[in-house]
Every structure is written in C-alpha cells, then in structure tokens.
Enzyme design. Sequence first.
Site, PDB file in Angstrom:
ATOM      1  N   LYS A  40       0.838  -1.205   0.000  1.00  0.00           N
ATOM      2  CA  LYS A  40       0.000   0.000   0.000  1.00  0.00           C
ATOM      3  C   LYS A  40       0.875   1.259   0.000  1.00  0.00           C
ATOM      4  O   LYS A  40       2.083   1.180   0.270  1.00  0.00           O
ATOM      5  CB  LYS A  40      -0.900  -0.021   1.240  1.00  0.00           C
ATOM      6  CG  LYS A  40      -0.152   0.007   2.558  1.00  0.00           C
ATOM      7  CD  LYS A  40      -1.062  -0.318   3.740  1.00  0.00           C
ATOM      8  CE  LYS A  40      -0.310  -0.243   5.055  1.00  0.00           C
ATOM      9  NZ  LYS A  40      -1.127  -0.708   6.185  1.00  0.00           N
ATOM     10  N   ARG A 134     -10.810   0.129  14.922  1.00  0.00           N
ATOM     11  CA  ARG A 134     -10.631   0.898  13.697  1.00  0.00           C
ATOM     12  C   ARG A 134     -11.626   0.407  12.643  1.00  0.00           C
ATOM     13  O   ARG A 134     -12.486   1.131  12.215  1.00  0.00           O
ATOM     14  CB  ARG A 134      -9.173   0.773  13.219  1.00  0.00           C
ATOM     15  CG  ARG A 134      -8.850   1.626  12.025  1.00  0.00           C
ATOM     16  CD  ARG A 134      -7.367   1.625  11.684  1.00  0.00           C
ATOM     17  NE  ARG A 134      -6.864   0.328  11.218  1.00  0.00           N
ATOM     18  CZ  ARG A 134      -5.653   0.150  10.705  1.00  0.00           C
ATOM     19  NH1 ARG A 134      -4.810   1.165  10.593  1.00  0.00           N
ATOM     20  NH2 ARG A 134      -5.258  -1.041  10.311  1.00  0.00           N
ATOM     21  N   TYR A 266      17.604  30.878   5.602  1.00  0.00           N
ATOM     22  CA  TYR A 266      16.381  31.569   6.038  1.00  0.00           C
ATOM     23  C   TYR A 266      16.432  31.826   7.541  1.00  0.00           C
ATOM     24  O   TYR A 266      16.776  30.926   8.310  1.00  0.00           O
ATOM     25  CB  TYR A 266      15.150  30.716   5.744  1.00  0.00           C
ATOM     26  CG  TYR A 266      14.671  30.774   4.318  1.00  0.00           C
ATOM     27  CD1 TYR A 266      14.344  31.984   3.710  1.00  0.00           C
ATOM     28  CD2 TYR A 266      14.522  29.595   3.585  1.00  0.00           C
ATOM     29  CE1 TYR A 266      13.892  32.019   2.404  1.00  0.00           C
ATOM     30  CE2 TYR A 266      14.065  29.629   2.277  1.00  0.00           C
ATOM     31  CZ  TYR A 266      13.755  30.843   1.690  1.00  0.00           C
ATOM     32  OH  TYR A 266      13.301  30.872   0.399  1.00  0.00           O
ATOM     33  N   MET A 314      12.601  24.469   0.832  1.00  0.00           N
ATOM     34  CA  MET A 314      11.710  23.589   0.077  1.00  0.00           C
ATOM     35  C   MET A 314      12.494  22.687  -0.880  1.00  0.00           C
ATOM     36  O   MET A 314      12.211  21.497  -1.011  1.00  0.00           O
ATOM     37  CB  MET A 314      10.678  24.424  -0.690  1.00  0.00           C
ATOM     38  CG  MET A 314       9.605  23.586  -1.355  1.00  0.00           C
ATOM     39  SD  MET A 314       8.431  24.562  -2.306  1.00  0.00           S
ATOM     40  CE  MET A 314       7.512  25.378  -1.016  1.00  0.00           C
TER      41      MET A 314
HETATM   42  C1  LIG Z   1      -0.376  -1.642   6.918  1.00  0.00           C
HETATM   43  C2  LIG Z   1      -0.963  -2.888   7.437  1.00  0.00           C
HETATM   44  C3  LIG Z   1      -0.148  -4.040   7.589  1.00  0.00           C
HETATM   45  C4  LIG Z   1       1.351  -4.015   7.419  1.00  0.00           C
HETATM   46  O1  LIG Z   1       1.924  -3.545   8.622  1.00  0.00           O
HETATM   47  P1  LIG Z   1       3.494  -3.476   8.831  1.00  0.00           P
HETATM   48  O2  LIG Z   1       3.642  -3.086  10.250  1.00  0.00           O
HETATM   49  O3  LIG Z   1       4.004  -2.440   7.902  1.00  0.00           O
HETATM   50  O4  LIG Z   1       4.039  -4.824   8.537  1.00  0.00           O
HETATM   51  C5  LIG Z   1      -0.776  -5.210   7.963  1.00  0.00           C
HETATM   52  N1  LIG Z   1      -2.106  -5.262   8.188  1.00  0.00           N
HETATM   53  C6  LIG Z   1      -2.898  -4.174   8.074  1.00  0.00           C
HETATM   54  C7  LIG Z   1      -4.351  -4.305   8.352  1.00  0.00           C
HETATM   55  C8  LIG Z   1      -2.355  -2.956   7.716  1.00  0.00           C
HETATM   56  O5  LIG Z   1      -3.149  -1.873   7.620  1.00  0.00           O
END
Ligand SMILES: *Cc1c(COP(=O)(O)O)cnc(C)c1O
Length: 376
Positions: A40, A134, A266, A314
């Site tokens: 992701k 969640r 800056y 930046m």
């Molecule tokens: C992002 C995520 C993972 C991966 O977690 P890591 O700590 O990066 O290994 C696994 N399960 C869910 C539901 C996640 O949202």
Amino acid sequence: MVSISTSRSWVEIDLDALSHNVNYLSSLLKPKTKFMAVVKADGYGHGLITIARHCQRIGITAYAVATIDEGIKLRKAGISGEILILGFTHPIRAFELYKYHLIQSIIDSKYACELSWCGFDIDVHVKIDSGMHRLGFDVNDIGSIEELYEYNNLHIKGYFTHLCVCDSNKRSDISFTKSQINSFNRLINKLKKYNDVGKIHIQSSYGLINYPEIDCDYARIGILMYGIKSSHSDYLKIKLDLSPVLSIKSRIATIHHLVKGTKIGYGLTYQVTKDSIVATIPIGYGDGIPRQLSSNGYVLVKGQKCPIIGRICMDQMLVDVSRVKNLTSNEVVTIVGKDGNNEIRIEQLALAADTISNEILCRIKKRLPRIYKGGN
Ligand SMILES: *Cc1c(COP(=O)(O)O)cnc(C)c1O
C-alpha cells in the site's frame, strides 16, 4: 530516461535487498503460512509496481493494498496473485472489484449489505475488530458475522484481525495482544462449526517477529520487508537480518567558503563558528526531507558525516563540508543510505522528525525519480 548521472536528487531502490528481506522473513514463517506482501501507499514509497513485480518474480503470490485503485494498478501491471484491499472501497465500485478479481475487506454489516446489493460476485475477507476499534465486526458479535453467509454474492474467503500493540514489550501490551489473539481464535473456532471460514490471518511485521507462535494462513508483511523498523525503539524479540531497500541521494550544486561568524539560510538561524566550507544540496522538504532535520542531522559526503546547517528549504539545504578534502560540485551526497563505513537510516530521520519511518517513507515525493538496481 532518468539516470543517476543527470538527476538533481534521486531515490535508489535495491531489489537485491528486497529479495534478501523477503527470503529472510519467509524463513521465519510457519510452514503453512504464506507471505502476503503489503504494498500500500506506493509500496511504502518504494514504487508500487516495481516492488510488486519483483515480489512476483521471487515467488510471492499474495498482496495487500489500501485502496481499490492500488489493486487495479497491480492487475494492469500483470500481478496475478491474490490482492486484498485492507480498507474501505465505495460499494459503487463493486463491478471493478469483480472485474479485477480483487478481494474486498468487509468492515461492518451495513457495508456488507450495500456491497451485496450491487449484485456482483465478490470475494471478501471479513475484518474482525479484536480491540483496535478501527475497522471490522466486534469479535463477540457472532450473530452479525454469521448473517454474512446469507449474502450469496459475497464469497467469504477469509477472516483477519489486526494487532495494535504487538511492537511493545510492556506487560500490559503483551497481555492485550494475547487477548486479541485468543478472542479472534475463539471466534474462528465457533464459526468453523457451521461455516467455511477460508483463510485466517493476524500478523503484520511485528506480529510475526514477536508472536511467531501464531499459526495462520497468511502474515501481512509491510515495513520489515523494506528492511527497516518503524522506530528505533521498537521491541523485537530477535535480532533481524534485514537490509534497507531505499536510499536517498543528491549531489553538491555549489560550494562556498565562509568566514567565521557568517550567518546562513532563512532566518539566519545558524552561524559558522570558524572559517567553513558550506555546500548547497538540491534537495529539501519539497522532496520529503523533514524540516525538523534543520541544524539537527547530517548527510554523508565521501563517506564522512557532514552536518545539515540552517533551515532546510523547500528545494535545497546547506551542509558543512569543511572536513571533506578535495571536494567539487557534482559530488554525490547520501541523505539516507550507506557511504563508506557510515550509514544513515530512515529510523534516524524519523527520530529527528518525531515520527515513524513509515511516515517518512510515505512523504518522499514523486519528483525524486526512483532508480532501481539489482533484481536480476
Ligand atoms: C499496513 C498494514 C499491515 C502491514 O503492517 P506493517 O507493520 O508495515 O508490517 C498489515 N495489516 C494491516 C491491516 C495494515 O493496515
């Protein structure tokens, strides 16, 4: 064509390090547990497609993403394994879930009803809330969960939950995690009596390392696959053999000789305390370098530590290179990665920026070209 020789600044992705990490972490899995590569957020900033394709090349057949669009990109790039969408997808996109053979997480009863109502055959994993609050069905709400089997077009292929304090060795956190695992397992055992539950999964990276006794069908591995910890201080039960996949490089744009007492940048927040040589590096917070590193971090030039001085801009930053001999512009600068005997890790940037490595990775901007090496 992007190449190191002309880029102002760039990200290097070492696919051999990725292979090493995947193989090493796979060696820690129980025999029946499959490695689900979590890609992701653009593969944690490493590049969704290249990371997934490389994983496919080395034998990975299960992937997790956060959004339907990430899933579709993977399919269009030729990823043929299972792809699980961990988060919310608007039911209006049910046809695409069906068309691209994506597995959707079912996050509550109302969502299941809406998705089913669209009328497409969709594979789903049921998300169970075992304590994070969640997403998912309450672990004790077996009634609502069993109702899911009445939706003939939602095909339940699995169940999963997520651990939220498995990176801690505090006694209360360990007992919380164990209660999450136990309540989830109890639910699955009850469901199994009358239903096909499909595949079961609980662990993310830290769950795998700290709770290796969990014996599931998948482990969802993200951050550790990229060779880094979320935070320096995270608890890990064993010492890991991992290599960071990502480096950030730049090059010296120009060099100034400044006399003692000169203020720079800056706000003129930094004053050189002796005659100094200062280099301008063409990378800044607009590329994702945390501004909190201003006068509070260093880079590597010819293998030597050179402090970042003054406020990070930046698009640029200033670095004291007085200690490096025979320096000219164009010299490569390492912001993250190894140079000679020294290494700067993402975890250090995260510490300075008071956040976790995951966020630093996600903040690295697209304007830094990704240059891939290894992987043959
Ligand atoms: C992002 C995520 C993972 C991966 O977690 P890591 O700590 O990066 O290994 C696994 N399960 C869910 C539901 C996640 O949202």
